[in-house]
Scaffold this active site. Structure first.
Site, PDB file in Angstrom:
ATOM      1  N   THR A  61     -13.129   5.895 -11.214  1.00 38.02           N
ATOM      2  CA  THR A  61     -14.495   5.713 -10.652  1.00 38.02           C
ATOM      3  C   THR A  61     -15.359   7.116 -10.563  1.00 38.02           C
ATOM      4  O   THR A  61     -16.570   7.060 -10.868  1.00 38.02           O
ATOM      5  CB  THR A  61     -14.339   4.989  -9.325  1.00 38.02           C
ATOM      6  OG1 THR A  61     -13.744   3.843  -9.612  1.00 38.02           O
ATOM      7  CG2 THR A  61     -15.851   4.868  -8.795  1.00 38.02           C
TER       8      THR A  61
ATOM      9  N   ASP B  44      -8.742   4.054 -16.581  1.00 37.82           N
ATOM     10  CA  ASP B  44      -8.690   3.548 -15.186  1.00 37.82           C
ATOM     11  C   ASP B  44      -6.994   3.631 -14.806  1.00 37.82           C
ATOM     12  O   ASP B  44      -6.171   3.561 -15.609  1.00 37.82           O
ATOM     13  CB  ASP B  44      -8.846   1.941 -14.999  1.00 37.82           C
ATOM     14  CG  ASP B  44      -8.954   1.271 -13.941  1.00 37.82           C
ATOM     15  OD1 ASP B  44     -10.051   0.687 -13.376  1.00 37.82           O
ATOM     16  OD2 ASP B  44      -7.748   1.421 -13.159  1.00 37.82           O
TER      17      ASP B  44
ATOM     18  N   SER C 220      -5.052   2.321 -13.005  1.00 35.56           N
ATOM     19  CA  SER C 220      -4.051   1.292 -13.110  1.00 35.56           C
ATOM     20  C   SER C 220      -3.366   1.102 -14.601  1.00 35.56           C
ATOM     21  O   SER C 220      -2.256   0.393 -14.604  1.00 35.56           O
ATOM     22  CB  SER C 220      -5.048  -0.138 -12.895  1.00 35.56           C
ATOM     23  OG  SER C 220      -5.463  -0.078 -11.679  1.00 35.56           O
TER      24      SER C 220
ATOM     25  N   ASP D 143      -6.441   4.176  -7.617  1.00 46.16           N
ATOM     26  CA  ASP D 143      -5.412   3.052  -7.433  1.00 46.16           C
ATOM     27  C   ASP D 143      -4.001   3.408  -7.724  1.00 46.16           C
ATOM     28  O   ASP D 143      -3.272   2.899  -6.751  1.00 46.16           O
ATOM     29  CB  ASP D 143      -5.436   1.734  -8.711  1.00 46.16           C
ATOM     30  CG  ASP D 143      -6.816   0.991  -8.314  1.00 46.16           C
ATOM     31  OD1 ASP D 143      -7.450   1.223  -7.326  1.00 46.16           O
ATOM     32  OD2 ASP D 143      -7.238   0.192  -9.246  1.00 46.16           O
TER      33      ASP D 143
ATOM     34  N   THR E 212      -0.463   7.231   0.639  1.00 44.43           N
ATOM     35  CA  THR E 212      -0.651   5.807   0.191  1.00 44.43           C
ATOM     36  C   THR E 212      -1.964   5.439   0.181  1.00 44.43           C
ATOM     37  O   THR E 212      -2.593   5.725   1.053  1.00 44.43           O
ATOM     38  CB  THR E 212       0.334   4.891   1.122  1.00 44.43           C
ATOM     39  OG1 THR E 212       1.641   5.613   1.369  1.00 44.43           O
ATOM     40  CG2 THR E 212       0.252   3.451   0.784  1.00 44.43           C
TER      41      THR E 212
ATOM     42  N   CYS F  33       7.426  -1.624   6.744  1.00 43.51           N
ATOM     43  CA  CYS F  33       6.556  -1.067   7.784  1.00 43.51           C
ATOM     44  C   CYS F  33       6.483   0.528   7.206  1.00 43.51           C
ATOM     45  O   CYS F  33       7.325   1.071   6.948  1.00 43.51           O
ATOM     46  CB  CYS F  33       7.387  -0.718   9.170  1.00 43.51           C
ATOM     47  SG  CYS F  33       7.667  -2.310   9.962  1.00 43.51           S
TER      48      CYS F  33
END
Ligand code: ASP
Length: 362
Positions: A14, A58, A60, A91, A167, A298
């Site tokens: 982006t 992109d 991804s 991403d 993350t 977690c």
């Protein structure tokens, strides 16, 4: 002190988009005209170059071959620049950051990865802030003239994080990344405050021990103290557990042709169902020489195998501990180690050792 020279490497995402004022469509930004698009760059009184790596994509669509291309570009330009800013879609940015942190042995210059949630050519973009501060960090040096942050990092919304600890957590807000289990390496406010106690200036002795093991197999070429390791093997799978998971699903994943490592996403501190069929499959994988690593669903905290009966049985089945590492880190570290044809014993040892500050072993 000679003024720093910075290279921006644009890979896609982006951040590299501008809005066409007539059609309102998003179009790729021309990084060859960087200074015209981001006039603020004139205020840096040092040299900045920008290149585009192949066709912008992109993130991804990224594959390990793209990570190899990025590492080549850093290696080819390593002696000509003092710092690198890699522009990347958000991403899969955390995977790229993790893999690069293992590939670049002996890194003593900053590799700051950033991107944005809104295109750089759009009003209210976060892209300019992220880009400009990343450049400032990539150029920052201490009183001895050494890089302030000689690591692969992600900079996003005022925080500099160790890349292999990050993350993506937000698909809308500007705070797209988090480092759950490791403190920020720097925070950008009026000043950029560096957390120098946490930055890896002297790599732990375990780092060279790890690379010595990898070197016995195959090794990259050295350049100005940097050695880039290009090998990888992507024959891995991730299995996320849920209450009621069926034997057929687990067997299907375990029987994936060519499988060399399986990442189990377990519950809490690393717990899994005690069903006999489940434990039998894990023993069978162990016998077949397939590495199984326990990571928790977690994201904050660490895996502690043996704390409960439900994880002790995993330990007995030869499952390795992922400790407090991110899923992105475990995926890329396994690809990296398998690519170097490590034995199961070497993988067991290296998964319990920090190579690039990616894990805290209790
Ligand atoms: N889908 C985009 C990508 O990761 C999103 C972004 O650039 O942030 O490339």
């Amino acid at each position: 002190m000679k003024s720093p020279e910075i290279l921006i490497i644009y890979t896609g995402g982006t951040i590299g988009m501008v809005e066409n004022h007539e059609t309102h469509a998003l179009e790729a930004f021309d990084w060859n005209h960087l200074r015209a698009q981001v006039p603020e760059l004139e205020q840096f009184h040092f040299h900045i170059d920008a290149i585009t790596l192949g066709d912008p994509i992109d993130s991804s669509d990224m594959t390990p071959d793209d990570w190899v291309r990025m590492a080549h570009s850093i290696e080819d330009n390593y002696s000509s620049y003092d710092g690198f800013v890699l522009l990347h879609g958000t991403d899969t940015m955390a995977y790229t950051a993790s893999f690069l942190s293992f590939m670049l042995e002996g890194l003593d210059k900053p590799v700051i990865i950033t991107g944005s949630q809104l295109p750089i050519g759009q009003l209210r973009t976060d892209g300019k802030e992220n880009l400009l501060t990343s450049i400032e960090i990539a150029a920052a040096r201490n009183a001895e003239g050494k890089a302030m942050v000689p690591e692969v990092c992600i900079f996003f919304e005022n925080e500099l994080m160790r890349g292999n600890r990050t993350t993506k957590i937000n698909s809308e807000g500007f705070n797209a990344f988090i480092s759950y289990n490791f403190p920020a390496l720097a925070k950008a406010g009026i000043h950029i405050e560096y957390n120098t106690h946490e930055i890896l200036y002297n790599r732990p002795s375990t780092t060279s021990e790890c690379y010595d093991i990898l070197r016995q197999k195959k090794n990259g070429e050295g350049h100005d103290g940097l050695t880039v390791h290009y090998l990888y093997d992507n024959h891995i799978a991730i299995l996320t557990l849920f209450p009621g998971i069926g034997e057929g699903v687990v067997r299907a994943v375990a029987q994936t042709p060519g499988l060399r490592a399986l990442i189990l996403q377990t519950f809490g501190s690393g717990n899994a169902p005690q069903k006999k069929w489940f434990i039998d499959i894990l023993h069978e994988l162990n016998r077949r020489g397939i590495t199984v690593v326990n990571t928790s669903q977690c994201e904050r905290g660490t895996v502690e195998m043996g704390r409960y009966e439900t994880s002790l049985q995993l330990l007995r089945a030869g499952v390795l501990n992922g400790y407090d590492s991110t899923l992105e880190c475990v995926v890329t570290k396994l690809m990296f180690l398998l690519g170097h044809d490590c034995t199961q014993e070497q993988i067991r040892h290296l998964m319990s050792t920090s190579i690039a500050g990616e894990v805290n072993i209790r």
